[in-house]
Structure formats: structure tokens, C-alpha cells
Scaffold this motif. Sequence first.
Motif, PDB file in Angstrom:
ATOM      1  N   SER A 210       0.876  -1.174   0.000  1.00 33.01           N
ATOM      2  CA  SER A 210       0.000   0.000   0.000  1.00 33.01           C
ATOM      3  C   SER A 210       0.905   1.213   0.000  1.00 33.01           C
ATOM      4  O   SER A 210       1.969   1.201   0.621  1.00 33.01           O
ATOM      5  CB  SER A 210      -0.855  -0.008   1.275  1.00 33.01           C
ATOM      6  N   GLU A 235      -0.874 -13.302  -0.890  1.00 31.38           N
ATOM      7  CA  GLU A 235      -2.054 -13.961  -0.327  1.00 31.38           C
ATOM      8  C   GLU A 235      -1.902 -15.462  -0.519  1.00 31.38           C
ATOM      9  O   GLU A 235      -1.689 -15.922  -1.633  1.00 31.38           O
ATOM     10  CB  GLU A 235      -3.330 -13.495  -1.040  1.00 31.38           C
ATOM     11  N   ARG A 241     -11.778 -13.016  -4.566  1.00 27.20           N
ATOM     12  CA  ARG A 241     -11.516 -11.571  -4.514  1.00 27.20           C
ATOM     13  C   ARG A 241     -10.088 -11.213  -4.127  1.00 27.20           C
ATOM     14  O   ARG A 241      -9.804 -10.056  -3.831  1.00 27.20           O
ATOM     15  CB  ARG A 241     -12.508 -10.906  -3.585  1.00 27.20           C
ATOM     16  N   HIS A 242      -9.197 -12.201  -4.105  1.00 20.52           N
ATOM     17  CA  HIS A 242      -7.809 -11.905  -3.756  1.00 20.52           C
ATOM     18  C   HIS A 242      -6.859 -12.111  -4.926  1.00 20.52           C
ATOM     19  O   HIS A 242      -6.882 -13.148  -5.571  1.00 20.52           O
ATOM     20  CB  HIS A 242      -7.360 -12.777  -2.581  1.00 20.52           C
ATOM     21  N   LEU A 243      -6.030 -11.132  -5.137  1.00 17.75           N
ATOM     22  CA  LEU A 243      -4.990 -11.196  -6.155  1.00 17.75           C
ATOM     23  C   LEU A 243      -3.644 -10.988  -5.463  1.00 17.75           C
ATOM     24  O   LEU A 243      -3.587 -10.444  -4.365  1.00 17.75           O
ATOM     25  CB  LEU A 243      -5.197 -10.078  -7.185  1.00 17.75           C
ATOM     26  N   GLU A 250      -5.590   4.903  -3.961  1.00 19.67           N
ATOM     27  CA  GLU A 250      -5.471   5.355  -2.578  1.00 19.67           C
ATOM     28  C   GLU A 250      -5.468   6.875  -2.520  1.00 19.67           C
ATOM     29  O   GLU A 250      -4.892   7.536  -3.383  1.00 19.67           O
ATOM     30  CB  GLU A 250      -4.176   4.829  -1.953  1.00 19.67           C
ATOM     31  N   GLU A 385     -15.900  -6.404   0.708  1.00 19.44           N
ATOM     32  CA  GLU A 385     -15.088  -5.208   0.945  1.00 19.44           C
ATOM     33  C   GLU A 385     -14.434  -4.696  -0.335  1.00 19.44           C
ATOM     34  O   GLU A 385     -13.733  -5.433  -1.010  1.00 19.44           O
ATOM     35  CB  GLU A 385     -13.999  -5.547   1.973  1.00 19.44           C
ATOM     36  N   VAL A 387     -13.295  -1.167  -0.123  1.00 21.12           N
ATOM     37  CA  VAL A 387     -12.472  -0.064   0.379  1.00 21.12           C
ATOM     38  C   VAL A 387     -12.085  -0.350   1.820  1.00 21.12           C
ATOM     39  O   VAL A 387     -12.895  -0.871   2.588  1.00 21.12           O
ATOM     40  CB  VAL A 387     -13.260   1.278   0.358  1.00 21.12           C
ATOM     41  N   LEU A 432      -8.763   1.662  -2.302  1.00 25.36           N
ATOM     42  CA  LEU A 432      -9.866   0.979  -2.990  1.00 25.36           C
ATOM     43  C   LEU A 432      -9.266   0.038  -4.033  1.00 25.36           C
ATOM     44  O   LEU A 432      -8.382   0.439  -4.796  1.00 25.36           O
ATOM     45  CB  LEU A 432     -10.761   2.029  -3.633  1.00 25.36           C
TER      46      LEU A 432
HETATM   47  O1  4AD Z   1      -7.886  -2.831   3.461  1.00 26.91           O
HETATM   48  P1  4AD Z   1      -6.547  -2.709   2.814  1.00 26.91           P
HETATM   49  O2  4AD Z   1      -5.519  -3.718   3.138  1.00 26.91           O
HETATM   50  O3  4AD Z   1      -6.049  -1.248   3.208  1.00 26.91           O
HETATM   51  C1  4AD Z   1      -4.840  -0.724   2.923  1.00 26.91           C
HETATM   52  O4  4AD Z   1      -3.960  -1.234   2.261  1.00 26.91           O
HETATM   53  C2  4AD Z   1      -4.704   0.693   3.394  1.00 26.91           C
HETATM   54  N1  4AD Z   1      -3.313   0.943   3.729  1.00 26.91           N
HETATM   55  C3  4AD Z   1      -5.174   1.617   2.294  1.00 26.91           C
HETATM   56  C4  4AD Z   1      -5.123   3.056   2.675  1.00 26.91           C
HETATM   57  O5  4AD Z   1      -5.718   3.458   3.646  1.00 26.91           O
HETATM   58  N2  4AD Z   1      -4.474   3.861   1.863  1.00 26.91           N
HETATM   59  O6  4AD Z   1      -6.709  -2.660   1.245  1.00 26.91           O
HETATM   60  C5  4AD Z   1      -7.528  -1.676   0.652  1.00 26.91           C
HETATM   61  C6  4AD Z   1      -8.335  -2.281  -0.472  1.00 26.91           C
HETATM   62  C7  4AD Z   1      -9.293  -3.382  -0.030  1.00 26.91           C
HETATM   63  O7  4AD Z   1     -10.497  -2.841   0.449  1.00 26.91           O
HETATM   64  C8  4AD Z   1      -9.490  -4.150  -1.325  1.00 26.91           C
HETATM   65  O8  4AD Z   1     -10.430  -3.499  -2.151  1.00 26.91           O
HETATM   66  C9  4AD Z   1      -8.135  -4.052  -1.971  1.00 26.91           C
HETATM   67  O9  4AD Z   1      -7.482  -2.929  -1.402  1.00 26.91           O
HETATM   68  N3  4AD Z   1      -7.359  -5.275  -1.727  1.00 26.91           N
HETATM   69  C10 4AD Z   1      -7.214  -6.270  -2.608  1.00 26.91           C
HETATM   70  N4  4AD Z   1      -7.716  -6.447  -3.853  1.00 26.91           N
HETATM   71  C11 4AD Z   1      -7.395  -7.567  -4.526  1.00 26.91           C
HETATM   72  N5  4AD Z   1      -6.579  -8.528  -4.023  1.00 26.91           N
HETATM   73  C12 4AD Z   1      -6.052  -8.401  -2.780  1.00 26.91           C
HETATM   74  N6  4AD Z   1      -5.239  -9.339  -2.305  1.00 26.91           N
HETATM   75  C13 4AD Z   1      -6.370  -7.227  -2.013  1.00 26.91           C
HETATM   76  N7  4AD Z   1      -6.026  -6.773  -0.795  1.00 26.91           N
HETATM   77  C14 4AD Z   1      -6.641  -5.593  -0.638  1.00 26.91           C
END
Ligand code: 4AD
Length: 462
Positions: A210, A235, A241-243, A250, A385, A387, A432
Motif C-alpha cells: 500500500s 495472499e 476476490r484476492h490477487l 489510494e 469489501e 475499500v 480501494l
Molecule cells: O484494506 P486494505 O488492506 O487497506 C490498505 O492497504 C490501506 N493501507 C489503504 C489506505 O488506507 N491507503 O486494502 C484496501 C483495499 C481493499 O479494500 C481491497 O479493495 C483491496 O485494497 N485489496 C485487494 N484487492 C485484490 N486482491 C487483494 N489481495 C487485495 N487486498 C486488498
Amino acid sequence: LSEDTSLPKARTIKLWQKDVPLGDAAKNVTGTRVKVFGRIHRLRVQKQATFLTLKDGYGFLQCVIAAGPLTSTYEALLFAQETSLFLYGELRTVPEGATAPDARELHVDYYEVYGRAPGDAEAITNIVASGQQDPWESDMLDKRHLVLRGEKASAVMKLRSILYESFIIQYKERRIAAVSPPAFVQTQVEGGSTLFKVPYYSEDAYLTQSSQLYLETCLPSMGDVYCIEKSFRAEKSLTRRHLSEYTHIEAELDAIDFDDLLTHIEDMICGVVDAVLADPAGKELVELLNPGFVKPQRPFKRMKYTDAIDWLNAQDPPVPNEFGEPHVFGDDIAEAAERKMVDTLNVPVLLTHFPAEVKAFYMKKDPQDLRVTESVDVLMPNVGEIVGGSMRMDKYEELMEAFKGKGLNPEPYYWYLDQRKYGSSPHGGYGLGLERFLAWLAHQHTVRTCCLYPRFMGRAKP
Ligand code: 4AD
């Protein structure tokens, strides 16, 4: 075969050009003579004519080649799905009662085949004709480069392009500036278990999970900022839904409170949806992929974590936690439970105030209830989820405590800590997942069909 030079010079067009004057045989009106390049999407050979549907990436065109010299060449015998060629001819409206893309058809008077395609019709037809695919099947994933030529698969990618652009426009309208943080980093943001470690000259680095921490450092110099970059997560589970690599949108906003953050997120989501639908191509693609799509109603439902726990336990039968037991405060709300809830409620939900122990180290505690954080997940029906965001701890001492609590060495975060030393501010932001947002908008079963070449455990090709 040669072009008849007595015919008017052909005007080169792409199929997005819909304003080309058409002829009408019934009214004795001559249409524009055009030259168009594309590939054969569908082929139908009949006694009186060969019909092909040409595609050029922008659209489809019905083409008619009258039986005769044009259909009896060696090249014509080899016409196959995906053969690429230049077609020349007159554009006419389709005869009454007939239908065709954009209600027009090309009456071909000359063509030049550019690239043949193997006539292994069965394989290619199944893959390409509809773009229908089982995204779990490794054969289909190996052939993703061909799957992408299909109608559905390419429609998803086209919608993705419009969606991406819409985010940029929405940020620009809100005077939020674009920045581009690094992909090689030496700090974690979302937990050590999903870090990809890579050799980096004589030391180690990670691929970023991130860009949040870097965005926070831009607030004093640039005001509110956003970035659209790749994030990487190792992952270890295969879910829909996971990549391992995804496009992360962001933003970080300065001098706000938690309510401002929630309002902004809701406003952005609705603004982006409006922008996509305001684009005629976007509207058409949403209608194709997600018929009956209704824009989310504002305000979004807001629900606290504790109320979600109560909701899950109040179902008949209760929705269990990941260990098969009733949910208690402090439990992570697992994917299945989250999905059950949002699919039942069937509206977007801003789920807030998660306990500190299930969330990342940097999240600010709620002054009203120090057990929980000023955090939010946005949940969408069918996807869950999309966001994750929060207010950030902005006091130095508190953040140092948080590092200790999570067993993190604060040293590599010296630059992040400096933000709290040199004029701190109340701020927050969110991330997001573009593929998840698209899965919701385009009604896709999985994020895998929402990226060009999906990356997940066990897959790094093509
Ligand atoms: O909830 P996450 O982990 O939040 C963050 O990374 C914060 N640091 C972001 C921030 O506040 N700037 O990830 C945010 C979003 C998730 O809601 C999801 O939509 C997506 O990133 N996401 C993934 N999408 C696809 N594959 C994955 N493995 C994902 N992990 C998170």
C-alpha cells in the motif's frame, strides 16, 4: 485480386466512427467508400455471399462479400476466425427488418488479407466468440491473451479503462493531486504475512502492499493526494476476490475528521459511478455486463462493527465466525460472514469502528471508545469489501506505542514518524481495489476477470 481504381478513394475509418454517411440501396443513395482494418469475429459462408463480422477493438461491423471473384480466391477459402485483413467497400444502412451493429453493413469490393489464423475453429470459437470463460480453469488462464479478444472479456477491460479515467477526473475535480510512490519499500503497512520479499542489490526490499505511508508524507507539501499504483500481497489463499498484484487507488486527506472521511468516500464512489454512466460508452458497457444496474442510493448505510457482530448473531441460524462459533467482540469478520451480511442487506455498507487488535498499527483510536478505531470498510453486495480506510494516529508517542504493541521495529519508519514530529495534523485516507470495484460494477463473479492478466498464488503467466 486488385482494387478497382475507378471507384472513389476509400476513407480509412475505425469502427468508433459512427457518423460516416451511409448509403441506402432502396433509396438509390450511395454511401461512403471506406477502408477498415480488423479481424474476423464471425464467419458465415452462404451460397450468395460470405458474411463476416469484423472487429477492430472499437466495435463490430457486418460485412458482405457477394459470391464471385472475391469469394473464390485462395485467401477467401482460408478465412477463419481471427484472420486479420483490410476491407474496402461501401457502407450502407442495413436493409429493413435486418439488424447489425450500428445498423450498418459494409459491401466489400476489395480486401487484403494481412495475417492468417489457424482454422482450429473449435478451440478458438469457444474461447473468443463470447469471451465466456471459467476463470478458475487453468487452460482458460493460459489462453488469457486469446480470451481477451472475446466480447465479454474485452467489454470488461473497456469498462475498466473508463472507470480508471473516471477516478482521475473525480480526483482532479476535488483538487486532489496525483503522486507516484515507490514500489520497492522497506516497511510494511498491512502485516508481515503478505509481504513479497525481493533481493535489492546488497539488501532486501519488499514490494509495496500500500502506498499509504508515502501519501501521508505528501500532505504538508501537496495538500490532499492520491495515487493509482500496483499493490502486492502474498495472499496464500485462493478466493474470488484476492490477487497477488492489484491496482490500488489510494487517497490521503489532510485536516479532516472521521465523518469527513466517510462522506468523502461515499461521495467519490457515487461521483465515479455517475461519471462512468455519463460516458455513453460506459453506460452501454454497464448495461451489457450488468443489466438492470441501479446506482447506489445516498446516504450509504452506516453500521458499527459491534452492530455487525450483533446482526450476525441475530440471524436464524446465526452466522458463525471462522471457527464455527458465535461471533464475539474482537473477532475478525471473515469473508463469508461479511458477504452474507452485505448480500442480505443488499445495499452498500460503511462498516466502521473495528477493534484495534484486528486492524493495522497506524489506525487512530476512537476517543469515545478506546477499544475501537476510526476505521471503515466499504462493503458492496456480491463482492464484499472494496475499500479499507481510517483516520491515522497522528501523535508520536501513541504511534511508538502502537509499533511496540504490534512487535514492529520503529526504526525503518523514521520518516513516517517524522511526520508526527514536524507539525502533525489530523488526517486520514483509504485504499480501494480497482478490480473489486469493477467486479461490483460489471457484475463479475471474481476479480480475476477484472484484470488483464491476473496474478494469484500459483500463477504468473502469461
Ligand atoms: O484494506 P486494505 O488492506 O487497506 C490498505 O492497504 C490501506 N493501507 C489503504 C489506505 O488506507 N491507503 O486494502 C484496501 C483495499 C481493499 O479494500 C481491497 O479493495 C483491496 O485494497 N485489496 C485487494 N484487492 C485484490 N486482491 C487483494 N489481495 C487485495 N487486498 C486488498
